[in-house]
Design an enzyme around this catalytic site. Structure first.
Site, PDB file in Angstrom:
ATOM      1  N   ASP A 221      40.939  41.325  35.627  1.00  0.00           N
ATOM      2  CA  ASP A 221      42.252  41.161  36.269  1.00  0.00           C
ATOM      3  C   ASP A 221      43.030  42.474  36.250  1.00  0.00           C
ATOM      4  O   ASP A 221      42.817  43.303  35.371  1.00  0.00           O
ATOM      5  CB  ASP A 221      43.148  40.205  35.472  1.00  0.00           C
ATOM      6  CG  ASP A 221      42.561  38.852  35.347  1.00  0.00           C
ATOM      7  OD1 ASP A 221      41.708  38.503  36.156  1.00  0.00           O
ATOM      8  OD2 ASP A 221      43.000  38.151  34.411  1.00  0.00           O
ATOM      9  N   LYS A 222      43.983  42.540  37.129  1.00  0.00           N
ATOM     10  CA  LYS A 222      44.848  43.725  37.181  1.00  0.00           C
ATOM     11  C   LYS A 222      45.488  44.002  35.811  1.00  0.00           C
ATOM     12  O   LYS A 222      45.563  45.140  35.364  1.00  0.00           O
ATOM     13  CB  LYS A 222      45.928  43.493  38.245  1.00  0.00           C
ATOM     14  CG  LYS A 222      46.822  44.668  38.482  1.00  0.00           C
ATOM     15  CD  LYS A 222      47.751  44.381  39.637  1.00  0.00           C
ATOM     16  CE  LYS A 222      48.866  45.395  39.676  1.00  0.00           C
ATOM     17  NZ  LYS A 222      49.922  45.026  40.613  1.00  0.00           N
TER      18      LYS A 222
END
Ligand code: URA
Length: 231
Positions: free
Chosen positions: A104-105
């Site tokens: 994920d970011k």
């Protein structure tokens, strides 16, 4: 050492099927001698391979790891956000390495990238099922019930059925989580389902490959031993 047909296929001179014909037709030579055997083993670092008399440049297969910082998308490109590719040194970017799976970011840590399409496909496949280890900082306290629920396999209210996983409390609000799969926001959703909101998440290892002390934002090539662990 590498098979001649594999070398030529990686160099993308022709399709696999066409390659066979090219080799059998005597259009390929190694170190000045015409070869007609597609399974001939060559030393790709020193062999001079030609097709119709023109040199063929070998494509080096490379696999690297990155310590991904938060704030970068795991994507080849994006209009709005920074991507992990911006952190890949130019020499590897030119060799077309691509992320294997994704983080994920907001998640930090171990991200593998390779230009070996087959390896990427194999490792990213849900069937591969390698255990991934995450370190999380979170709200709430891990109970024996949480550990058992992870072991049994969580059923999330959004419909996700998770495979058995491991939850180990290190100290209050700090845990190690081991999962065999990598669905979207999986660790965060698993912890949330047990009322433990994750504030910080870092992947430490995939199978036996660990991030070690690689600094945040840096990349390095895998060692021979690490490459063998991926076999
Ligand atoms: N689980 C998550 O929630 N995020 C990741 O990036 C990886 C696993």
């Amino acid at each position: 050492m590498k098979r001649l047909d594999k070398f030529l296929s990686e160099a993308k001179v022709a399709s696999r099927k066409e390659l066979k014909q090219l080799i059998r037709a005597g259009r390929v030579s190694v170190d000045g001698k015409t070869v007609t055997q597609e399974d001939l083993k060559i030393n790709e670092d020193i062999a001079k391979v030609t097709l119709d008399g023109k040199p063929v440049a070998g494509r080096r297969i490379v696999t690297i790891m990155m310590n991904k910082p938060a704030g970068y998308l795991t994507a080849a490109e994006d209009k709005r956000d920074k991507t992990v590719m911006e952190l890949v040194p130019e020499e590897y970017r030119k060799m077309n390495v691509m992320p294997i799976g994704r983080l994920d970011k907001a998640t930090e840590g171990l991200l593998l990238l390779t230009n070996d399409g087959q390896l990427n496909h194999r490792l990213a496949s849900p069937k591969h099922g390698v255990w991934k280890t995450y370190y999380a900082e979170h709200d709430g306290i891990v109970t024996a019930g949480d550990i058992r629920a992870f072991e049994k396999g969580l059923h999330l209210s959004d419909g996700l059925h998770c495979l058995p996983a491991k939850l180990e409390a290190l100290e209050v609000g700090k845990s190690l989580i081991r999962v065999q799969e990598g669905k979207f926001h999986q660790v965060r959703r698993m912890m949330e389902s047990r009322q433990m909101h994750v504030n910080y998440l870092k992947r430490l290892a995939e199978g036996e490959i660990s991030l070690g002390d690689l600094p945040l934002g840096q990349c390095r090539e895998l060692t021979e031993e690490e490459l063998q662990l991926l076999e």
